[in-house]
Write a protein that holds these residues in place. Structure first.
Motif, short mmCIF file in Angstrom:
data_model
loop_
_atom_site.label_atom_id
_atom_site.label_comp_id
_atom_site.label_asym_id
_atom_site.label_seq_id
_atom_site.Cartn_x
_atom_site.Cartn_y
_atom_site.Cartn_z
N PRO A 1 1.03 21.79 3.79
CA PRO A 1 0.73 20.39 3.50
C PRO A 1 1.76 19.77 2.56
O PRO A 1 2.08 18.60 2.69
N ARG A 2 2.27 20.58 1.65
CA ARG A 2 3.20 20.02 0.68
C ARG A 2 4.60 19.80 1.25
O ARG A 2 5.45 19.21 0.61
N GLN A 3 4.83 20.30 2.48
CA GLN A 3 6.13 20.06 3.12
C GLN A 3 6.02 19.00 4.21
O GLN A 3 6.88 18.92 5.08
N THR A 4 4.98 18.20 4.18
CA THR A 4 4.81 17.17 5.20
C THR A 4 6.00 16.20 5.17
O THR A 4 6.38 15.71 4.11
N MET A 5 6.56 15.96 6.34
CA MET A 5 7.68 15.02 6.42
C MET A 5 7.24 13.74 7.12
O MET A 5 6.14 13.66 7.66
N ILE A 6 8.12 12.73 7.10
CA ILE A 6 7.73 11.38 7.52
C ILE A 6 7.13 11.37 8.93
O ILE A 6 6.08 10.79 9.17
N SER A 7 7.78 12.06 9.87
CA SER A 7 7.31 12.01 11.26
C SER A 7 5.89 12.55 11.39
O SER A 7 5.10 12.05 12.18
N PRO B 1 0.84 7.43 -3.92
CA PRO B 1 1.69 8.58 -4.24
C PRO B 1 1.89 9.50 -3.04
O PRO B 1 2.97 10.07 -2.87
N LEU B 2 0.90 9.61 -2.19
CA LEU B 2 1.01 10.49 -1.04
C LEU B 2 2.20 10.10 -0.16
O LEU B 2 3.03 10.93 0.20
N GLU C 1 0.83 -1.20 0.00
CA GLU C 1 0.00 0.00 0.00
C GLU C 1 0.87 1.26 0.00
O GLU C 1 0.62 2.21 -0.73
N LEU C 2 1.93 1.20 0.81
CA LEU C 2 2.83 2.34 0.88
C LEU C 2 3.44 2.66 -0.48
O LEU C 2 3.47 3.80 -0.93
N ILE D 1 7.99 10.75 1.57
CA ILE D 1 9.37 10.23 1.70
C ILE D 1 10.33 11.07 0.86
O ILE D 1 11.42 11.46 1.31
N TRP D 2 9.91 11.37 -0.36
CA TRP D 2 10.75 12.17 -1.25
C TRP D 2 11.00 13.55 -0.66
O TRP D 2 12.13 14.05 -0.62
#
Ligand SMILES: Nc1ncnc2c1ncn2[C@@H]1O[C@H](COP(=O)(O)OP(=O)(O)O)[C@@H](O)[C@H]1O
Ligand SMILES: [Mg+2]
Lengths: 282, 364
Positions: free
Chosen positions: A228-234, A56-57, A51-52, A62-63
């Motif tokens: 929202p577009r700078q969301t990081m993994i944590s 794309p989200l 699923e991960l 991650i990117w």
């Protein structure tokens, strides 16, 4: 010979508290995390990972995380290297002043520092006022919720650590080596490139490693300064776990974060040898 | 590497009125010195006397507050170190720890863009210091003596017309030091270039050099050949620093000087009338009444005798001073602790030297 076994037992006994703590607080939760990510309805399954990889989200997060971490590391290195070098070259008094200038912000809680960037970068913040006063912008707009704002925050938080790591390595460079280089025909620039830079590499590696691995795990800074577009993994782990109660997916993303950090360590170890960071180099 | 070397491959160095202070502390005061091309010169002085500072000014690491350094008559003001055509050895070896022995030695050639027959020349330099098999080693795998040999190879591989040596041997033990002294002298002889060495070791300075420069209190006290320095020190400071000489306080008047207890002796030497110190070398003192040959003769009480192999060292009390004599074993039968005898030495071996202002600072 006789004391050898006894010695080993003493060492083991002394290590016991650390081992218990390490097991309870690190090994055990990590194990739980791993098992959550690879089970579905009590059965072994890689469905979460699928699923991960198919969403794309998640890939975007991650990117973004990797991109911000790499840029932060590189910028900290480029800004920090000359500062650390200046510190190492300075006389004893100037050195202490510079050291304070670098470390005092580091002692301040980084949430405080991040909030102050919100003030500075906001619509009616200091940065806009200066820009307007200079006539560079007419209409104030917020610099927040942008990748630049996040980078300003992460770089400011990580820079002291980078500088201290570089400085520590640089103070171990014997100054007469630069004299020897000059005496045998090296210009200042070539002496730097052939002697100083290679000998400062343990600091570069340590600083880069600390900066990168720390930035990958950043949470508050992108949450406050980014959009929202700078969301990081944590942040996505927090959303999954606390808002969506999707524990298996939260575990899966956590494992990805862990793997990225471990991968960086392994790569560095492979090419540079982590034991060099401890100063056992040469 | 020996013959066919042209004389102009050695740098003549002129130190012209150089002064240097760190903060309020004057380390060098108006030092002037001419170093002829091709000579081996040693700066000798106690620790802190400014030797390294002077050498660093010659190298261009430091600039003088006043005065100038000239190479072959050309002022070095504004000429950076890497253009001064130097080789240099340091007390701490200063080998590049991240490079192999080969790359350390090759460094001096590569930085000068002088890479013709690079490998062959590095090989020759390593052969010169007897480290042929070590090219691929890291410096930290080598012993102290080997490291300093690598440093020597790096310093000479590019045939620099001037070699600077800042106490390169002082970190080594005695045996190695003596061995390397010989090797450095041999290299100097075959290279024919100018060597400026720094040491606080009198034996090393006298043994290795064409010329020794005694430094003290920021001033060049005397520059002379080792023999000249040994036989004709110009001041009590120099005599005391070289060591070994007896020094007796006296008051000079013309060709005579009077010791504190009234003993009068005939003297030579540069000091003007007034308070002086009389320098008498122990090996020039003899025992016995002797004929009236005009020698200075003083009654002495033997305090101690020390067997040295080829000679006996006699420590005696003379006119309130302690005096040492070094006498061949066969001539020293009368010398037993407590014995009273007469010690003699010639007037021309009694050097009257200007007394040191302020006592004994600077002595080794
Ligand atoms: N960079 C410096 N800053 C301040 N003082 C110095 C510096 N370099 C040398 N000194 C002082 O100058 C004096 C002479 O030093 P140096 O030339 O190293 O003596 P030597 O080599 O004869 O032992 C010493 O007292 C030393 O402390
Ligand atoms: Mg010195």
């Amino acid at each position: 010979m006789t004391g050898r076994r006894e010695e080993r037992w003493i060492v083991f006994a002394l290590l016991l508290p650390a081992l218990v703590l390490y097991g309870a607080c690190f090994i055990w939760p990590t194990g739980v995390l791993l098992s959550r990510s690879v089970t579905e309805a009590g059965e072994l399954s890689l469905v979460n990972y699928r699923e991960l990889l198919e969403t794309p989200l998640y890939l975007g997060v991650i990117w973004t995380t990797l991109r911000i971490s790499v840029v932060t590391t590189v910028v900290c290195l480029v800004i920090g290297y000359p500062v650390a070098m200046l510190m190492e070259r300075a006389g004893p008094r100037a050195r202490i002043l510079l050291l304070l200038a670098v470390t005092v912000p580091y002692w301040l809680d980084y949430i405080v520092r991040t909030y102050s960037w919100m003030v500075l970068l906001g619509r009616y913040g200091f940065v806009n006022q200066v820009l307007m006063w200079l006539g560079l912008v007419d209409v104030p707009y917020s610099h927040l919720s942008s990748e630049l704002a996040v980078l300003v925050g992460t770089i400011q938080v990580m820079l002291p650590l980078m500088i201290l790591a570089l400085f520590a390595a640089m103070t171990r460079i014997d100054r007469t080596l630069m004299d020897a280089a000059a005496a045998h025909g090296a210009s200042a620039w070539r002496a730097f490139r052939t002697v100083y830079l290679p000998l400062s590499m343990p600091g570069v590696i340590a600083g880069a490693l600390l900066t990168f691995v720390n930035t990958v795990g950043f949470y508050i800074t992108p949450a406050l300064l980014g959009g929202p577009r700078q969301t990081m993994i944590s942040q996505s782990i927090e959303t999954l776990a606390a808002k969506l109660f999707d524990w298996p997916m939260a575990a899966t993303v956590s494992v990805v974060l862990l793997v990225i950090s471990l991968a960086i360590l392994v790569v560095f170890n492979r090419f540079f040898g982590l034991e060099r960071l401890a100063g056992g180099d040469r | 590497m020996h013959d066919g070397r042209r004389k102009q491959d050695a740098t003549g160095v002129r130190i012209d009125g150089v002064s240097k202070a760190f903060g309020s502390r004057a380390v060098l005061r108006d030092c002037s010195l001419d170093i002829e091309a091709g000579t081996f010169v040693t700066l000798l002085g106690a620790s802190g006397s400014g030797k390294t500072t002077l050498l660093r000014i010659i190298a261009g690491f430091l600039s003088a507050d006043r005065g100038d350094i000239l190479f072959d008559g050309r002022s070095m003001r504004g000429v950076p170190t890497h253009r001064r055509r130097l080789g240099m050895m340091f007390q701490s070896y200063a080998l590049f720890p991240h490079m192999s022995v080969f790359d350390n030695v090759a460094y001096a050639l590569r930085m000068r863009g002088d890479t013709d027959r690079l490998a062959a020349r590095v090989g020759e330099a390593l052969e010169l210091v007897r480290l042929e098999g070590y090219a691929q080693q890291r410096p930290d795998r080598l012993s102290g003596g080997q490291r300093q040999r690598v440093a020597m190879a790096r310093a000479v591989v590019a045939n620099p017309p001037l070699l600077l040596l800042d106490e390169p041997l002082s970190a080594l033990d005695k045996e190695l030091r003596e061995q390397l002294q010989v090797e450095i002298k041999t290299i100097h002889r075959s290279a024919g270039t100018t060597f400026i060495n720094v040491t606080h070791d009198q034996g090393e300075a006298l043994g290795m050099s064409d010329s020794v420069v005694v430094m003290g209190n920021g001033v060049i006290q005397q520059a002379a050949s080792p023999q000249e320095l040994w036989n004709r020190p110009v001041s009590a400071f120099v005599a005391r620093f070289l060591g070994g000489s007896n020094l007796l306080r006296a008051e000079r008047r013309g060709a005579e000087a009077r010791l504190a207890d009234g003993t009068v002796m005939k003297v030579h030497g540069p000091a003007p009338d007034g308070p002086v110190e009389l320098a008498v070398r122990p090996e020039l003192v003899t025992i016995g009444e002797g004929a009236d040959d005009g020698a200075n003769a003083v009654p002495a009480t033997v305090r101690e005798t020390i067997f040295l192999g080829e000679a006996i060292k006699i420590v005696a009390d003379v006119a309130g001073h302690t005096l040492e004599a070094r006498v061949p074993v066969a001539r020293a039968e009368a010398a037993r602790p407590g014995a009273r005898l007469v010690l003699r030495w010639r007037p021309e071996d009694t050097l009257a030297l200007p007394a040191e202002a302020g006592g004994k600072d600077g002595a080794a």
